[in-house]
Each structure stands twice: as structure tokens, then as C-alpha cells.
Design an enzyme around this catalytic site. Structure first.
Site, PDB file in Angstrom:
ATOM      1  N   ALA A  97      49.460  47.908  32.365  1.00  0.00           N
ATOM      2  CA  ALA A  97      50.584  46.972  32.212  1.00  0.00           C
ATOM      3  C   ALA A  97      50.100  45.531  32.380  1.00  0.00           C
ATOM      4  CB  ALA A  97      51.675  47.291  33.232  1.00  0.00           C
TER       5      ALA A  97
ATOM      6  N   GLY B 255      36.666  34.863  39.291  1.00  0.00           N
ATOM      7  CA  GLY B 255      35.912  36.095  39.573  1.00  0.00           C
ATOM      8  C   GLY B 255      34.496  36.049  39.049  1.00  0.00           C
TER       9      GLY B 255
ATOM     10  N   ILE C 233      32.171  48.610  30.411  1.00  0.00           N
ATOM     11  CA  ILE C 233      31.030  47.735  30.672  1.00  0.00           C
ATOM     12  C   ILE C 233      30.426  48.148  32.016  1.00  0.00           C
ATOM     13  CG2 ILE C 233      30.305  45.315  30.854  1.00  0.00           C
ATOM     14  CD1 ILE C 233      31.759  45.973  28.169  1.00  0.00           C
TER      15      ILE C 233
ATOM     16  N   LYS D 284      47.091  44.368  31.837  1.00  0.00           N
ATOM     17  CA  LYS D 284      46.198  43.981  30.739  1.00  0.00           C
ATOM     18  C   LYS D 284      46.956  43.843  29.415  1.00  0.00           C
ATOM     19  CE  LYS D 284      42.437  43.676  33.179  1.00  0.00           C
ATOM     20  NZ  LYS D 284      41.838  42.357  33.394  1.00  0.00           N
TER      21      LYS D 284
ATOM     22  N   SER E 131      31.561  36.022  40.834  1.00  0.00           N
ATOM     23  CA  SER E 131      30.488  36.410  41.762  1.00  0.00           C
ATOM     24  C   SER E 131      29.781  37.709  41.388  1.00  0.00           C
ATOM     25  CB  SER E 131      31.049  36.528  43.181  1.00  0.00           C
ATOM     26  OG  SER E 131      32.214  37.327  43.188  1.00  0.00           O
ATOM     27  N   ARG E 132      30.410  38.527  40.557  1.00  0.00           N
ATOM     28  CA  ARG E 132      29.798  39.818  40.204  1.00  0.00           C
ATOM     29  C   ARG E 132      30.147  40.185  38.756  1.00  0.00           C
ATOM     30  NH1 ARG E 132      32.202  43.887  42.744  1.00  0.00           N
ATOM     31  NH2 ARG E 132      33.851  42.673  43.719  1.00  0.00           N
TER      32      ARG E 132
ATOM     33  N   ASN F 142      38.964  35.882  34.308  1.00  0.00           N
ATOM     34  CA  ASN F 142      38.189  37.124  34.358  1.00  0.00           C
ATOM     35  C   ASN F 142      38.505  37.950  35.609  1.00  0.00           C
ATOM     36  OD1 ASN F 142      35.543  38.826  33.989  1.00  0.00           O
ATOM     37  ND2 ASN F 142      35.393  37.888  36.025  1.00  0.00           N
TER      38      ASN F 142
ATOM     39  N   TYR G 130      47.321  48.881  35.972  1.00  0.00           N
ATOM     40  CA  TYR G 130      46.233  48.134  35.327  1.00  0.00           C
ATOM     41  C   TYR G 130      46.549  47.918  33.838  1.00  0.00           C
ATOM     42  CZ  TYR G 130      41.356  47.024  34.029  1.00  0.00           C
ATOM     43  OH  TYR G 130      40.213  46.417  33.567  1.00  0.00           O
TER      44      TYR G 130
HETATM   45  P1  NAP Z   1      33.927  43.615  39.144  1.00  0.00           P
HETATM   46  O1  NAP Z   1      32.510  43.988  38.915  1.00  0.00           O
HETATM   47  O2  NAP Z   1      34.768  44.440  40.059  1.00  0.00           O
HETATM   48  O3  NAP Z   1      33.972  42.071  39.621  1.00  0.00           O
HETATM   49  C1  NAP Z   1      35.213  41.487  39.886  1.00  0.00           C
HETATM   50  C2  NAP Z   1      35.041  40.010  40.148  1.00  0.00           C
HETATM   51  O4  NAP Z   1      36.354  39.444  40.331  1.00  0.00           O
HETATM   52  C3  NAP Z   1      34.272  39.710  41.423  1.00  0.00           C
HETATM   53  O5  NAP Z   1      33.585  38.496  41.238  1.00  0.00           O
HETATM   54  C4  NAP Z   1      35.385  39.559  42.469  1.00  0.00           C
HETATM   55  O6  NAP Z   1      35.038  38.738  43.583  1.00  0.00           O
HETATM   56  C5  NAP Z   1      36.435  38.874  41.635  1.00  0.00           C
HETATM   57  N1  NAP Z   1      37.794  39.077  42.139  1.00  0.00           N
HETATM   58  C6  NAP Z   1      38.429  40.249  42.397  1.00  0.00           C
HETATM   59  N2  NAP Z   1      39.656  40.008  42.883  1.00  0.00           N
HETATM   60  C7  NAP Z   1      39.799  38.662  42.929  1.00  0.00           C
HETATM   61  C8  NAP Z   1      40.823  37.790  43.349  1.00  0.00           C
HETATM   62  N3  NAP Z   1      41.985  38.250  43.846  1.00  0.00           N
HETATM   63  N4  NAP Z   1      40.604  36.458  43.305  1.00  0.00           N
HETATM   64  C9  NAP Z   1      39.436  35.958  42.820  1.00  0.00           C
HETATM   65  N5  NAP Z   1      38.432  36.733  42.406  1.00  0.00           N
HETATM   66  C10 NAP Z   1      38.610  38.065  42.462  1.00  0.00           C
HETATM   67  O7  NAP Z   1      34.753  43.575  37.769  1.00  0.00           O
HETATM   68  P2  NAP Z   1      34.206  43.531  36.252  1.00  0.00           P
HETATM   69  O8  NAP Z   1      33.926  44.916  35.828  1.00  0.00           O
HETATM   70  O9  NAP Z   1      33.145  42.505  36.129  1.00  0.00           O
HETATM   71  O10 NAP Z   1      35.521  43.071  35.488  1.00  0.00           O
HETATM   72  C11 NAP Z   1      35.805  41.720  35.168  1.00  0.00           C
HETATM   73  C12 NAP Z   1      37.076  41.662  34.328  1.00  0.00           C
HETATM   74  O11 NAP Z   1      36.906  42.415  33.130  1.00  0.00           O
HETATM   75  C13 NAP Z   1      38.297  42.247  35.031  1.00  0.00           C
HETATM   76  O12 NAP Z   1      39.450  41.508  34.685  1.00  0.00           O
HETATM   77  C14 NAP Z   1      38.379  43.644  34.452  1.00  0.00           C
HETATM   78  O13 NAP Z   1      39.692  44.157  34.516  1.00  0.00           O
HETATM   79  C15 NAP Z   1      37.928  43.385  33.023  1.00  0.00           C
HETATM   80  N6  NAP Z   1      37.402  44.577  32.363  1.00  0.00           N
HETATM   81  C16 NAP Z   1      36.305  45.222  32.846  1.00  0.00           C
HETATM   82  C17 NAP Z   1      35.837  46.364  32.188  1.00  0.00           C
HETATM   83  C18 NAP Z   1      34.620  47.116  32.647  1.00  0.00           C
HETATM   84  O14 NAP Z   1      34.312  48.147  32.027  1.00  0.00           O
HETATM   85  N7  NAP Z   1      33.905  46.687  33.676  1.00  0.00           N
HETATM   86  C19 NAP Z   1      36.510  46.820  31.058  1.00  0.00           C
HETATM   87  C20 NAP Z   1      37.621  46.148  30.612  1.00  0.00           C
HETATM   88  C21 NAP Z   1      38.060  45.012  31.257  1.00  0.00           C
HETATM   89  P3  NAP Z   1      34.292  39.337  44.905  1.00  0.00           P
HETATM   90  O15 NAP Z   1      32.849  39.494  44.536  1.00  0.00           O
HETATM   91  O16 NAP Z   1      34.508  38.296  45.951  1.00  0.00           O
HETATM   92  O17 NAP Z   1      34.958  40.638  45.210  1.00  0.00           O
END
Ligand code: NAP
Length: 244
Positions: free
Chosen positions: A158, A13, A189, A160, A15-16, A91, A156
């Protein structure tokens, strides 16, 4: 020349959001990086281009984290290209929120398959390589929600929380060959995932008075990979001191 030149990392993951920051931070530190994405090819190509400016090798691979074969192929491709894998960062993650009574089987399965099973598939693939190397770091992205729970996020939470037990078990299984396994539990974040979260109210619960930046997580990942050889089985909270 960077002391990490020639080392290699796999990030799911990338890309973003947080994954993108991790890819760029590791590339800037000299790591060759293979990262996966789900569907956003344009974003992935942009990250690939930016990471390559640091003079490292970068592979952007469309691979669904929830698909065992694609996850295995991602690791194999990275290993073939780089000749080693020093770090795996699980991630990739999704949320499909709903109250328990309204949660569909599909939304339960999709979140567990992506967030938890996905980490299992890549970790299993990479463990074989790291055990042979007698070194490596596995980092799994959990969440504050996996530790405290959250109404409307049973699936979610469960997934995590599952990552925490999973990682602690890996630490025990792989430690004798100097392979570490740790969890990072981010708070809130600023990414696409938290776009719709009401920020004002949240800030009251964050002693540091701000939401986190993806780079706050990426810097912790880099620390664990490059300076954390005696840290394993831990949950590192990167959440501004968030208290519920
Ligand atoms: P995000 O902005 O939604 O980005 C998700 C990334 O994961 C994207 O690159 C997406 O690819 C990729 N992805 C999604 N489903 C996928 C799959 N089935 N196979 C491969 N890649 C996949 O998420 P984020 O906020 O950066 O979160 C990253 C991680 O941190 C996650 O595990 C999230 O649960 C955890 N987290 C985030 C926060 C927060 O506040 N943001 C807090 C706690 C934990 P595409 O671009 O192709 O869609």
C-alpha cells in the site's frame, strides 16, 4: 572538473543498501550530497567518508523520515549548506511483514508513515526550493510489490503503490516549472532488506537470471537526474524483467 560540480542532492536512508549506492554514485558524479539515516551512525559515517573522497561536500544527518519536522529540517539544512537542491531521492523505507489477519495497527502505521508520509514531508519541503529554482528532480523509490502486490506485505504494498499516485500528481503540479517527479520500482535487490528472501525460487522469475545490485538502481537515479529532463510522471521498472 565534473559538469555536475556545485549541484546538490538530498537522499533519504543513505547509510546502507540502495541509498548508500545512490549517495556514492551521485558524489562520484560531482554532486554535493546530504543524506539521512535512522540509527546506524557507524554506517552513515563510513558512507560520508567514502563520498567525500570524490571531493564533494557531504552531510550525514540523523533524521527519521516518518517525522515531519525532522524531514523538513533535513531539506532546510541541505539547502542552507549547498545553496540549492537539484535532486531529492526518497529512498528510506522499511518493511514489517505479516498476513492481513495478523497485522497490527502499529505495523501498518509505521510502514505507511515511513515509506509514504516520509516522501510527502521531504517533497513538500523541496518543492518550494525547486519551484523557485525552476528546475529539479524528485525520485521516489517504490517497488515491484507496489505494482503487483504481495501476500504478507499489504502495508508495504500500500505504501509503495501510494508513492506511484503521489509521484504522478507531483509531476502534474510541478511540471510547469521544469521540476520532474518519477518513480523507480526495483525488483529484488541484494541488500539487508532482502537478506531472508529465498533466492533460488525467485531466480526462476527473473529473465536476466540474477538479483539486482544497489548500483543498478543508483545508475538509474543518476540517469533520471542528469539526463531525464523530459521524463516525468513515469514508473521505471528496474527488476531484471521480473514476471509474477
Ligand atoms: P535497507 O538495506 O534496509 O536500508 C534502508 C536504509 O533506510 C538505511 O540507510 C536506513 O538507515 C534507512 N532508514 C530506514 N528507516 C528510516 C527512517 N525512518 N528514517 C530515515 N532513514 C531510514 O533497504 P534497501 O533494500 O536499500 O531499500 C531502499 C529502498 O528501496 C526502500 O524504500 C525499499 O522499500 C526499496 N526497495 C528495495 C528493494 C530491495 O530488493 N532491496 C526492492 C524494492 C524496493 P539505518 O542504517 O540508520 O537503519
Amino acid at each position: 572538473m565534473s559538469e555536475h560540480k556545485g549541484k546538490a542532492a538530498v537522499v533519504t536512508g543513505g547509510s546502507r543498501g540502495i541509498g548508500k549506492a545512490i549517495v556514492l554514485t551521485l558524489a562520484a558524479a560531482g554532486f554535493n550530497v546530504a543524506f539521512s539515516y535512522a540509527s546506524n551512525q557507524a554506517a552513515a559515517e563510513e558512507v560520508e567518508k567514502a563520498a567525500k573522497t570524490f571531493g564533494v561536500e557531504v552531510l550525514a544527518v540523523k533524521a527519521d523520515a516518518a517525522d515531519a519536522e525532522q524531514a523538513q529540517a533535513l531539506v532546510e539544512q541541505a539547502h542552507k549548506q549547498f545553496g540549492r537542491i537539484d535532486a531529492l531521492v526518497n529512498n528510506a523505507g522499511i518493511a514489517k511483514d505479516n498476513l492481513l489477519m495478523r497485522m497490527s495497527n502499529e505495523d501498518w502505521d509505521k510502514v505507511l508513515d515511513t515509506n509514504l508520509s516520509g516522501a510527502f514531508y521531504t517533497s513538500r519541503a523541496v518543492a518550494r526550493i525547486m519551484l523557485k529554482q525552476r528546475s529539479g528532480a524528485i525520485i521516489n523509490l517504490s517497488s515491484v510489490v507496489g505494482v503487483f502486490g504481495n501476500a504478507g506485505q499489504a502495508n508495504y504494498a500500500a505504501s509503495k503503490a501510494g508513492l506511484i499516485g503521489f509521484t504522478k500528481s507531483l509531476a502534474k503540479e510541478l511540471g510547469s516549472r521544469s521540476v520532474t517527479a518519477n518513480v523507480i520500482a526495483p525488483g529484488f535487490i541484494e541488500t539487508d532488506m532482502t537478506e531472508s528472501v529465498p533466492k533460488e525460487k525467485l531466480l526462476e522469475h527473473i529473465p536476466l537470471g540474477r538479483l539486482g545490485e544497489p548500483e543498478d538502481i543508483a545508475k538509474t537515479v543518476l540517469f533520471l537526474i542528469t539526463s531525464g529532463s523530459y521524463i516525468t510522471g513515469q514508473v521505471i521498472h528496474v527488476d531484471g524483467g521480473l514476471v509474477f
